[in-house]
Design a protein around this motif. Structure first.
Motif, short mmCIF file in Angstrom:
data_model
loop_
_atom_site.label_atom_id
_atom_site.label_comp_id
_atom_site.label_asym_id
_atom_site.label_seq_id
_atom_site.Cartn_x
_atom_site.Cartn_y
_atom_site.Cartn_z
N ASN A 199 -13.19 25.59 -22.33
CA ASN A 199 -11.93 25.57 -23.22
C ASN A 199 -10.91 26.51 -22.75
O ASN A 199 -10.02 26.28 -23.21
N ASN A 200 -11.37 27.62 -22.16
CA ASN A 200 -10.26 28.44 -21.76
C ASN A 200 -9.36 28.06 -20.58
O ASN A 200 -8.30 28.83 -20.37
N SER A 201 -9.90 27.09 -19.83
CA SER A 201 -9.20 26.81 -18.68
C SER A 201 -8.15 25.77 -18.77
O SER A 201 -8.01 24.86 -19.66
N GLU A 202 -7.11 26.06 -17.94
CA GLU A 202 -5.96 25.12 -17.85
C GLU A 202 -6.42 23.70 -17.13
O GLU A 202 -6.29 22.57 -17.59
N ILE A 203 -7.46 23.77 -16.19
CA ILE A 203 -7.95 22.75 -15.46
C ILE A 203 -9.27 22.40 -16.19
O ILE A 203 -10.11 23.25 -16.37
N LYS A 204 -9.13 21.09 -16.44
CA LYS A 204 -10.33 20.57 -17.21
C LYS A 204 -11.16 19.50 -16.28
O LYS A 204 -10.70 18.94 -15.34
N PRO A 205 -12.51 19.86 -16.54
CA PRO A 205 -13.10 18.66 -15.78
C PRO A 205 -12.92 17.32 -15.85
O PRO A 205 -12.30 16.82 -17.07
#
Ligand code: AHN
Ligand code: ZN
Length: 336
Positions: free
Chosen positions: A167-173
């Motif tokens: 959730n905190n990441s700019e890059i999503k899976p």
């Protein structure tokens, strides 16, 4: 070689050459990669914060033992739901009544959280969140429920941290991710009272979920169970049921761990004893190929000296172990 054969070979070679001379070679068409899986570049996973995972475990333990039909159990369920919702996941609380081996009716809750629920390409991550109602492997206070920091708390703690990190990441899976916390895994029949082996008395929440999935037509391409993943010097051998149902997933996870330098935890050893755990029912009933990352050593002390005793407290939780597991699982997710 007879004469006729010789002549035939020479003549056909001549024709071939002639053909080659007359017509320039067409560039060979690239084979379409549809038959094979297209290779995708792994995405960089976000940082797995072991301090945060540790706090998630501590928070669960603070509620008291999470035994079905208790206040602590209910309060912890609310905490898990609201924490998952705070990470922008779609949360489904599956409530049910199941019958325990001792005839008691248990009010259980499986907690299901979805990241990117519309994505048809999904991976399932799961752990049990209930705690054992007894300390049946302890020498003292056997009837008193345990803290279960490792056995219950640790898998959930690592998965909450994975939810937070995504959730905190700019890059999503690229894949959709389902996080499921199963209830009543650990309410199984104690050894002492075993008349006939009754392994189906364990994993009641996952058995219920596998038969009554609240999401219509649910499918994930594979599942990873985290069970007892927080102790110092934990070892996760390649568990036999996982190898039987999902060997490629075991090898994917163990080779990822090896690349990251975690072979001291993810030991590349096949263990020829299958464990009855939630993954068994996710495999056998839900049909989702699933593996178990579980701390066990059949040769020494099974699941650790603290297993199902009053020693299963925060004192045995070790951040480097949490980090090895969380980093490995996040890396696998971001490589899909
Ligand atoms: C049994 O020993 C039946 N199951 C091992 C899995 C387990 C127990 N996980 C947590 N507690
Ligand atoms: Zn247990």
């Amino acid at each position: 070689m007879n004469k006729i054969l010789k002549i035939t070979i020479v003549w056909s070679s001549f024709l071939l050459l002639l053909g080659a001379c007359e017509e320039p070679q067409k560039p060979k068409k690239e084979k379409k990669p549809t038959a094979q899986k297209p290779k995708v570049e792994p995405l960089p996973p976000p940082e797995f914060n072991a301090d945060s995972a540790y706090k998630f475990i501590e928070r669960q333990v603070q509620f008291g033992p999470r035994v079905p039909n208790t206040k602590a159990h209910q309060k912890c369920a609310d905490y898990l739901v609201s924490t998952l919702e705070s990470y922008d996941l779609k949360v489904i609380r599956q409530r049910a009544e199941v019958e325990a081996y001792n005839g008691k009716t248990l009010q259980i809750q499986n907690i299901i959280a979805q990241y990117d629920s519309a994505n048809p390409n999904r991976v399932l991550l799961f752990a049990h969140w209930d705690s054992r109602p007894y300390a049946d492997r302890d020498d003292e206070r056997k009837a008193v429920p345990i803290d279960a920091a490792n056995d219950g708390g640790s898998g959930v703690g690592v998965l909450l941290e994975i939810a937070r990190a995504i959730n905190n990441s700019e890059i999503k899976p690229r894949v959709g991710v389902d996080i499921v916390f199963f209830d009543a895994e650990d309410y199984g029949q104690p050894n002492a009272t075993i008349i006939a082996h009754q392994s189906n008395t364990w994993c009641l929440g996952s058995q219920y979920w596998a038969r009554n999935n609240p999401i219509p037509n649910y499918y994930a391409k594979y599942g990873i169970l985290l069970d007892m993943v927080g102790a110092k010097d934990a070892v996760f051998p390649k568990e036999m049921n996982s190898m039987n149902y999902a060997p490629t997933i075991v090898n994917k996870v163990w080779s990822t761990a090896a690349k990251l330098g975690y072979s001291n935890y993810f030991i590349p050893k096949r263990e020829f004893r299958g464990i009855t755990d939630d993954h068994l029912y996710v495999n056998a009933i839900a049909g989702i190929p699933s593996i178990d990352i579980i701390h066990y050593r059949p040769d020494v002390n099974d699941f650790g000296s603290f297993h199902h005793t009053h020693d299963d407290t925060m004192d045995i939780i070790h951040k480097p172990t949490l980090h090895a597991v969380g980093h490995t699982v996040l890396t696998v997710i971001y490589s899909e």
